[in-house]
Design a protein around this motif. Structure first.
Motif, PDB file in Angstrom:
ATOM      1  N   ALA A  25       0.779  -1.264   0.046  1.00  0.00           N
ATOM      2  CA  ALA A  25      -0.029  -0.053  -0.027  1.00  0.00           C
ATOM      3  C   ALA A  25       0.969   1.166   0.017  1.00  0.00           C
ATOM      4  O   ALA A  25       0.756   2.238  -0.843  1.00  0.00           O
ATOM      5  N   ALA A  26       1.911   1.242   0.806  1.00  0.00           N
ATOM      6  CA  ALA A  26       2.763   2.379   0.992  1.00  0.00           C
ATOM      7  C   ALA A  26       3.637   2.567  -0.340  1.00  0.00           C
ATOM      8  O   ALA A  26       3.579   3.903  -0.902  1.00  0.00           O
ATOM      9  N   SER A  52      16.455   4.808  -2.759  1.00  0.00           N
ATOM     10  CA  SER A  52      15.627   5.889  -1.801  1.00  0.00           C
ATOM     11  C   SER A  52      14.441   5.559  -1.807  1.00  0.00           C
ATOM     12  O   SER A  52      13.845   5.586  -0.656  1.00  0.00           O
ATOM     13  N   PHE A  53      13.644   5.458  -2.925  1.00  0.00           N
ATOM     14  CA  PHE A  53      12.180   5.357  -3.021  1.00  0.00           C
ATOM     15  C   PHE A  53      11.891   4.145  -2.431  1.00  0.00           C
ATOM     16  O   PHE A  53      10.786   3.891  -1.435  1.00  0.00           O
ATOM     17  N   LEU A  54      12.536   2.946  -2.732  1.00  0.00           N
ATOM     18  CA  LEU A  54      12.092   1.526  -2.143  1.00  0.00           C
ATOM     19  C   LEU A  54      12.477   1.561  -0.681  1.00  0.00           C
ATOM     20  O   LEU A  54      11.511   0.983   0.227  1.00  0.00           O
ATOM     21  N   ALA A  55      13.460   2.250  -0.243  1.00  0.00           N
ATOM     22  CA  ALA A  55      13.738   2.145   1.298  1.00  0.00           C
ATOM     23  C   ALA A  55      12.617   3.039   2.035  1.00  0.00           C
ATOM     24  O   ALA A  55      12.086   2.634   3.200  1.00  0.00           O
ATOM     25  N   ILE A  56      12.308   4.296   1.416  1.00  0.00           N
ATOM     26  CA  ILE A  56      11.408   5.233   2.188  1.00  0.00           C
ATOM     27  C   ILE A  56      10.096   4.337   2.204  1.00  0.00           C
ATOM     28  O   ILE A  56       9.238   4.519   3.156  1.00  0.00           O
ATOM     29  N   LEU A  60       7.678   3.649   5.198  1.00  0.00           N
ATOM     30  CA  LEU A  60       6.238   4.138   5.523  1.00  0.00           C
ATOM     31  C   LEU A  60       5.358   3.103   5.319  1.00  0.00           C
ATOM     32  O   LEU A  60       4.121   3.130   6.105  1.00  0.00           O
ATOM     33  N   GLY A  61       5.671   1.672   4.871  1.00  0.00           N
ATOM     34  CA  GLY A  61       4.721   0.278   5.245  1.00  0.00           C
ATOM     35  C   GLY A  61       4.669   0.173   6.695  1.00  0.00           C
ATOM     36  O   GLY A  61       3.496  -0.181   7.093  1.00  0.00           O
ATOM     37  N   LEU A  62       5.654   0.506   7.417  1.00  0.00           N
ATOM     38  CA  LEU A  62       5.609   0.238   8.975  1.00  0.00           C
ATOM     39  C   LEU A  62       4.759   0.922   9.339  1.00  0.00           C
ATOM     40  O   LEU A  62       3.888   0.906  10.269  1.00  0.00           O
ATOM     41  N   TYR A  63       4.727   2.536   9.025  1.00  0.00           N
ATOM     42  CA  TYR A  63       3.728   3.525   9.624  1.00  0.00           C
ATOM     43  C   TYR A  63       2.384   3.092   9.144  1.00  0.00           C
ATOM     44  O   TYR A  63       1.495   3.316   9.870  1.00  0.00           O
ATOM     45  N   VAL A  64       2.167   2.750   7.888  1.00  0.00           N
ATOM     46  CA  VAL A  64       0.811   2.184   7.398  1.00  0.00           C
ATOM     47  C   VAL A  64       0.233   1.105   8.342  1.00  0.00           C
ATOM     48  O   VAL A  64      -0.883   1.020   8.961  1.00  0.00           O
ATOM     49  N   ALA A  65       1.042   0.188   8.596  1.00  0.00           N
ATOM     50  CA  ALA A  65       0.759  -1.090   9.378  1.00  0.00           C
ATOM     51  C   ALA A  65       0.333  -0.502  10.539  1.00  0.00           C
ATOM     52  O   ALA A  65      -0.464  -1.240  11.362  1.00  0.00           O
ATOM     53  N   ALA A  66       1.036   0.427  11.251  1.00  0.00           N
ATOM     54  CA  ALA A  66       0.595   0.989  12.828  1.00  0.00           C
ATOM     55  C   ALA A  66      -0.627   1.390  12.974  1.00  0.00           C
ATOM     56  O   ALA A  66      -1.273   1.417  13.737  1.00  0.00           O
ATOM     57  N   PHE A  67      -0.656   2.451  11.826  1.00  0.00           N
ATOM     58  CA  PHE A  67      -2.159   3.253  11.941  1.00  0.00           C
ATOM     59  C   PHE A  67      -3.148   2.385  11.580  1.00  0.00           C
ATOM     60  O   PHE A  67      -4.163   2.803  11.817  1.00  0.00           O
ATOM     61  N   LEU A 119      -6.928  13.081  -3.041  1.00  0.00           N
ATOM     62  CA  LEU A 119      -6.095  12.307  -2.031  1.00  0.00           C
ATOM     63  C   LEU A 119      -6.537  11.371  -1.223  1.00  0.00           C
ATOM     64  O   LEU A 119      -6.039   9.966  -1.283  1.00  0.00           O
ATOM     65  N   ASN A 120      -7.901  11.089  -0.930  1.00  0.00           N
ATOM     66  CA  ASN A 120      -8.623  10.036  -0.598  1.00  0.00           C
ATOM     67  C   ASN A 120      -8.730   9.149  -1.490  1.00  0.00           C
ATOM     68  O   ASN A 120      -8.571   7.825  -1.176  1.00  0.00           O
ATOM     69  N   LEU A 121      -9.065   9.292  -2.879  1.00  0.00           N
ATOM     70  CA  LEU A 121      -8.996   8.481  -4.041  1.00  0.00           C
ATOM     71  C   LEU A 121      -7.384   7.755  -4.087  1.00  0.00           C
ATOM     72  O   LEU A 121      -7.342   6.341  -4.227  1.00  0.00           O
ATOM     73  N   LEU A 122      -6.486   8.500  -4.115  1.00  0.00           N
ATOM     74  CA  LEU A 122      -5.180   8.036  -4.013  1.00  0.00           C
ATOM     75  C   LEU A 122      -4.830   6.831  -2.940  1.00  0.00           C
ATOM     76  O   LEU A 122      -4.360   5.785  -3.140  1.00  0.00           O
ATOM     77  N   PHE A 123      -5.411   7.276  -1.702  1.00  0.00           N
ATOM     78  CA  PHE A 123      -4.996   6.157  -0.560  1.00  0.00           C
ATOM     79  C   PHE A 123      -5.938   5.293  -0.699  1.00  0.00           C
ATOM     80  O   PHE A 123      -5.718   4.059  -0.344  1.00  0.00           O
ATOM     81  N   ALA A 124      -7.099   5.377  -1.149  1.00  0.00           N
ATOM     82  CA  ALA A 124      -8.047   4.034  -1.462  1.00  0.00           C
ATOM     83  C   ALA A 124      -7.382   3.285  -2.452  1.00  0.00           C
ATOM     84  O   ALA A 124      -7.687   1.794  -2.353  1.00  0.00           O
ATOM     85  N   ALA A 125      -6.833   3.638  -3.567  1.00  0.00           N
ATOM     86  CA  ALA A 125      -6.003   2.791  -4.605  1.00  0.00           C
ATOM     87  C   ALA A 125      -4.763   2.415  -3.896  1.00  0.00           C
ATOM     88  O   ALA A 125      -4.748   0.994  -4.275  1.00  0.00           O
ATOM     89  N   GLY A 126      -4.224   2.677  -2.958  1.00  0.00           N
ATOM     90  CA  GLY A 126      -2.931   2.200  -2.333  1.00  0.00           C
ATOM     91  C   GLY A 126      -3.549   1.075  -1.378  1.00  0.00           C
ATOM     92  O   GLY A 126      -3.185  -0.067  -1.140  1.00  0.00           O
ATOM     93  N   GLY A 127      -4.771   1.246  -0.616  1.00  0.00           N
ATOM     94  CA  GLY A 127      -5.408   0.323   0.238  1.00  0.00           C
ATOM     95  C   GLY A 127      -6.060  -0.701  -0.416  1.00  0.00           C
ATOM     96  O   GLY A 127      -5.820  -1.917   0.062  1.00  0.00           O
ATOM     97  N   LEU A 128      -6.430  -0.636  -1.666  1.00  0.00           N
ATOM     98  CA  LEU A 128      -7.026  -1.510  -2.448  1.00  0.00           C
ATOM     99  C   LEU A 128      -5.829  -2.510  -2.967  1.00  0.00           C
ATOM    100  O   LEU A 128      -5.667  -3.906  -2.746  1.00  0.00           O
ATOM    101  N   ALA A 129      -4.712  -2.098  -3.558  1.00  0.00           N
ATOM    102  CA  ALA A 129      -3.498  -2.948  -3.844  1.00  0.00           C
ATOM    103  C   ALA A 129      -3.125  -3.648  -2.508  1.00  0.00           C
ATOM    104  O   ALA A 129      -2.713  -4.610  -2.597  1.00  0.00           O
ATOM    105  N   GLY A 130      -3.106  -2.788  -1.230  1.00  0.00           N
ATOM    106  CA  GLY A 130      -2.574  -3.480  -0.014  1.00  0.00           C
ATOM    107  C   GLY A 130      -3.648  -4.756   0.379  1.00  0.00           C
ATOM    108  O   GLY A 130      -3.016  -5.792   0.822  1.00  0.00           O
ATOM    109  N   GLY A 131      -4.879  -4.449   0.288  1.00  0.00           N
ATOM    110  CA  GLY A 131      -5.849  -5.646   0.690  1.00  0.00           C
ATOM    111  C   GLY A 131      -5.598  -6.652  -0.292  1.00  0.00           C
ATOM    112  O   GLY A 131      -5.885  -7.993   0.094  1.00  0.00           O
ATOM    113  N   LEU A 132      -5.475  -6.426  -1.734  1.00  0.00           N
ATOM    114  CA  LEU A 132      -5.380  -7.504  -2.547  1.00  0.00           C
ATOM    115  C   LEU A 132      -3.865  -8.375  -2.444  1.00  0.00           C
ATOM    116  O   LEU A 132      -4.091  -9.741  -2.442  1.00  0.00           O
TER     117      LEU A 132
END
Length: 145
Positions: A25-26, A52-56, A60-67, A119-132
């Motif tokens: 998702a991140a 750098s993009f992959l490391a960041i 960010l994925g760990l932050y997403v996991a926590a939140f 912004l909501n749609l962007l994060f929804a798309a990220g969440g969709l990818a993460g859920g799958l």
């Protein structure tokens, strides 16, 4: 079923799948911003930039996991209680969590009645990818559980 197999199927595999989902998702969200930066000429496509993009994205994925942990657990329990089919339901649950989280974090609780922003749609798309990604990494679980 022996104890090790039970522990893997019921605790370790879902936990690892959740971390993979958060990183995916991140990665999806960061990929949009990285692509935008490349398109606008703010960055050049280099090995260091991609690294750098992959490391960041991983951090960010760990932050997403926590939140997202508590809302995700609640939605997964609801999916299990109602015995909805898995797969796309997991993806839609990720989209709901992603869009709701960014809406509340960026605009606050007083903006709940407002329509979604891009912004909501962007994060929804990220969440969709993460859920799958979760569904695939968890071994494609389906009822009966």
């Amino acid at each position: 079923m022996n104890r090790t197999n039970w522990l893997w199927r019921r605790a370790l595999r879902p936990a690892l799948a959740y971390i993979v989902a958060a990183i995916v998702a991140a990665l999806a969200i960061a990929l949009f911003f990285y692509g935008l930066s490349l398109a606008e000429g703010g960055d050049e496509l280099t090995a260091q930039g991609v690294g750098s993009f992959l490391a960041i994205s991983g951090f960010l994925g760990l932050y997403v996991a926590a939140f997202a942990a508590i809302p995700t657990i609640i939605l997964v329990w609801l999916i299990r209680i109602v015995e909805l089919p898995r797969g796309w339901t997991d993806a839609v649950a990720g989209a709901i969590v992603g869009a709701t989280m960014i809406h509340l974090l960026a605009f606050g609780a007083s903006s709940i009645g407002e329509p979604p922003s891009p912004l909501n749609l962007l994060f929804a798309a990220g969440g969709l990818a993460g859920g799958l990604a979760y569904w695939l990494a968890a071994g494609k679980p389906r009822p009966p559980y």
